[in-house]
Design an enzyme around this catalytic site. Structure first.
Site, PDB file in Angstrom:
ATOM      1  N   ARG A 102       0.874  -1.189   0.000  1.00  0.00           N
ATOM      2  CA  ARG A 102       0.000   0.000   0.000  1.00  0.00           C
ATOM      3  C   ARG A 102       0.898   1.221   0.000  1.00  0.00           C
ATOM      4  O   ARG A 102       1.792   1.343   0.839  1.00  0.00           O
ATOM      5  CB  ARG A 102      -0.895  -0.032   1.241  1.00  0.00           C
ATOM      6  N   GLU A 138     -11.682   4.969  -4.996  1.00  0.00           N
ATOM      7  CA  GLU A 138     -11.903   3.517  -4.915  1.00  0.00           C
ATOM      8  C   GLU A 138     -12.386   2.918  -6.235  1.00  0.00           C
ATOM      9  O   GLU A 138     -13.152   3.536  -6.966  1.00  0.00           O
ATOM     10  CB  GLU A 138     -12.925   3.203  -3.818  1.00  0.00           C
ATOM     11  N   ARG A 165      -0.839  -5.285   5.070  1.00  0.00           N
ATOM     12  CA  ARG A 165      -0.166  -4.839   3.851  1.00  0.00           C
ATOM     13  C   ARG A 165       1.139  -4.133   4.211  1.00  0.00           C
ATOM     14  O   ARG A 165       1.210  -3.411   5.202  1.00  0.00           O
ATOM     15  CB  ARG A 165      -1.050  -3.867   3.066  1.00  0.00           C
TER      16      ARG A 165
END
Length: 168
Positions: free
Chosen positions: A64, A72, A114
């Site tokens: 990320r 999104e 992540r």
């Protein structure tokens, strides 16, 4: 006199603690780092504008990008947001099958597991590029904010030029 002695003692302890943290690179002196081996990683896939999959030692690792938030496109129960596809396509165009270097900040993982990183493509930080193109908003979660000023400045440039998400 006793108050002065207590104050001096507290100050001395605070100084010793800060010196210890400085020597160990901890506390407020903790620095971000690039991958210790200076390796580059192949970007296998782009999930969306701010999340990629790299090949790290033969394993897929989700990364990320720190400091940016793109509209999104794949979030469950969330419609595709304006410029989401553009941000995803931009990231795909520039990073898919490319070798990148990762620079970590103070916290290497987020609550979803992540890897959090600044992604370098050659000598250019891709996180900044997304903001400069108006395809991401600057968004920081302390303590990971080493490049906050740089990314916020890139966003201001995009806003001034009314690029993409900043279009009026």
């Amino acid at each position: 006199m006793k108050k002065i002695t207590t104050g001096v003692l507290i100050l001395a302890i605070a100084i010793v603690v800060l010196i210890f943290q400085y020597i160990n690179g901890d506390g407020p002196f903790k620095k971000s780092s690039t991958d210790v081996r200076g390796e580059s990683y192949l970007v296998k896939r782009v999930i969306d504008g701010d999340t990629i999959i790299i090949d790290k030692d033969g394993q897929d690792e989700r990364v990320r990008l720190i400091g940016v938030d793109t509209p999104e496109t794949v979030k469950p129960n969330t419609p595709v947001q304006p410029y989401g596809k553009a941000a995803s396509n931009f990231t795909k165009k520039h990073l898919t099958n490319q070798r990148v270097r990762l620079e970590y900040d103070r916290e290497p993982k987020d609550k979803y597991g992540r890897t959090l990183a600044y992604v370098w493509l050659g000598d250019e930080m891709f996180n900044v590029k997304l903001a400069k193109e108006g395809l991401a908003r600057a968004k920081f979660y302390p303590p990971n904010d080493k490049y906050r000023i740089l990314i916020e400045q890139a966003q201001k440039e995009a806003q001034k030029k009314q690029l993409n998400i900043w279009e009026r």
